[in-house]
Design an enzyme around this catalytic site. Structure first.
Site, mmCIF file in Angstrom:
data_model
loop_
_atom_site.group_PDB
_atom_site.id
_atom_site.type_symbol
_atom_site.label_atom_id
_atom_site.label_comp_id
_atom_site.label_asym_id
_atom_site.label_seq_id
_atom_site.Cartn_x
_atom_site.Cartn_y
_atom_site.Cartn_z
ATOM 1 N N LEU A 167 0.599 -1.381 0.098
ATOM 2 C CA LEU A 167 0.000 0.263 0.036
ATOM 3 C C LEU A 167 0.757 1.301 0.060
ATOM 4 O O LEU A 167 2.032 1.190 0.899
ATOM 5 C CB LEU A 167 -0.824 0.341 1.670
ATOM 6 C CG LEU A 167 -2.346 -1.060 1.330
ATOM 7 C CD1 LEU A 167 -3.076 -0.748 2.350
ATOM 8 C CD2 LEU A 167 -3.170 0.085 0.517
ATOM 9 N N ASP A 168 0.511 1.919 -0.690
ATOM 10 C CA ASP A 168 1.660 3.631 -0.922
ATOM 11 C C ASP A 168 0.935 4.512 0.894
ATOM 12 O O ASP A 168 0.537 3.874 1.461
ATOM 13 C CB ASP A 168 0.752 4.292 -1.857
ATOM 14 C CG ASP A 168 1.192 3.691 -3.454
ATOM 15 O OD1 ASP A 168 2.262 3.196 -3.378
ATOM 16 O OD2 ASP A 168 0.114 4.232 -3.835
ATOM 17 N N PRO A 169 1.924 4.977 0.637
ATOM 18 C CA PRO A 169 2.341 5.485 2.313
ATOM 19 C C PRO A 169 1.281 6.541 2.459
ATOM 20 O O PRO A 169 0.068 6.873 3.880
ATOM 21 C CB PRO A 169 3.566 6.638 2.172
ATOM 22 C CG PRO A 169 4.340 6.140 0.755
ATOM 23 C CD PRO A 169 3.518 5.384 -0.094
#
Length: 304
Positions: A49-51
């Site tokens: 998951l992206d930050p």
């Protein structure tokens, strides 16, 4: 005089932890913290998951890390907020703004136009990943090439958007905000959907918020924050339950179970794809697959 060695803490049982990831953390950050909480180095994640994103992140603990590469996580669901009228360098809220349109241009966009372009982005489509994605080019991540100053243009690739449902439209002074549910195949970039929707409407766009609600069979209902995990460091699903939730099941007798545990072939079950093999006590012993009339172990989880 040397100090007596402290006894090592027992390893935690194998299984999955379903984390509700907080914003601002990388998937690697979550793994590092889970290692401290669970008291083991053997922690891995399935599907980054992206930050900026929140929501479901599947972690494997101990022997369950062997499952991660085989989990059928080909469908994922997101709650997304798309900002139409503002373009960024990363196609999401973490990038620098490089394009904005005026209010007059935004007022020309009708609800019917939005619905039509969303329909065009639903189903099997060819999608160009964001230049700052984790897609590899000649062994190097695209985002690393961008950071090194390279111009990166990725080729389109086939993905499937099973569902792209508009939930709400908010017309702000300088942009449109759209809330949507997106269910898509693995490898689909929701921020690229925001970019492409904005481009199709002639005003640009980016993803301003993202929450993943499902990954394969795993949902937010089973997910816990890292803070909750710290208070009660326990599995979301033990190894048996994890395999039963994610794979077809084959129950075998004790002789067959022993053969599987030794990596020997056994008669095929006629089950399509990878499945879990369970012994007479209901304990999973391996993942296996049928081929050429026999069953072969894909990974033995509990060796003889």
């Amino acid at each position: 005089m040397s100090r007596p060695k402290q006894p090592r803490s027992p390893a935690p049982p194998p299984g999955l932890v379903i984390v509700d990831k907080a914003p601002g953390m990388t998937s690697h950050d979550v793994v590092a913290r889970a290692r401290r909480i669970m008291g083991t180095r053997k922690v891995g994640h399935a599907g980054t998951l992206d930050p900026m994103a929140t929501g479901v992140l599947v972690l494997g603990i101990e022997r369950a890390t062997k499952l991660l590469g085989h989990l059928a996580l080909d469908r994922k669901t997101y709650l997304a907020t798309l900002s139409i009228g503002v373009s960024t360098t990363t196609d999401d809220a973490e990038g620098e703004i490089f394009g904005e349109v005026d209010q007059a241009k935004l007022t020309e966009i009708t609800d019917a136009a939005i619905a039509a372009e969303i329909a065009n982005l639903t189903g099997p489509i060819q999608q160009v990943p964001s230049a700052v994605s984790a897609v590899k080019i000649d062994g190097k991540r695209a985002y690393a090439r961008v950071r090194a100053g390279e111009d990166v243009v990725l080729p389109p690739r086939p993905v499937t958007v099973y569902r792209f449902d508009l939930l709400a439209t908010r017309r702000e002074a300088d942009h449109l905000e759209l809330d949507a549910v997106v269910e898509c195949s693995s490898g689909t970039y929701v921020r690229a959907l925001a970019r492409d929707l904005g481009a199709a409407l002639g005003v640009g766009g980016h993803l301003s918020a993202l929450r993943r609600t499902t990954v394969g069979p795993f949902t937010l209902a089973k997910a816990r924050t890292l803070e909750a995990l710290e208070e009660t460091p326990e599995l979301s699903l033990d190894l048996d339950s994890a395999v039963a939730a994610a794979f077809p099941r084959r129950d075998v007798d004790r002789n067959t179970a022993r053969a599987v545990q030794f990596g020997q072939t056994v008669p095929a079950a006629g089950i399509e794809g990878t499945y879990g093999v369970f012994d007479p006590d209901g304990k999973v012993i391996a993942l296996a697959a049928d081929a050429e009339g026999v069953t072969r172990s894909v990974v033995v989880l509990v060796p003889a």
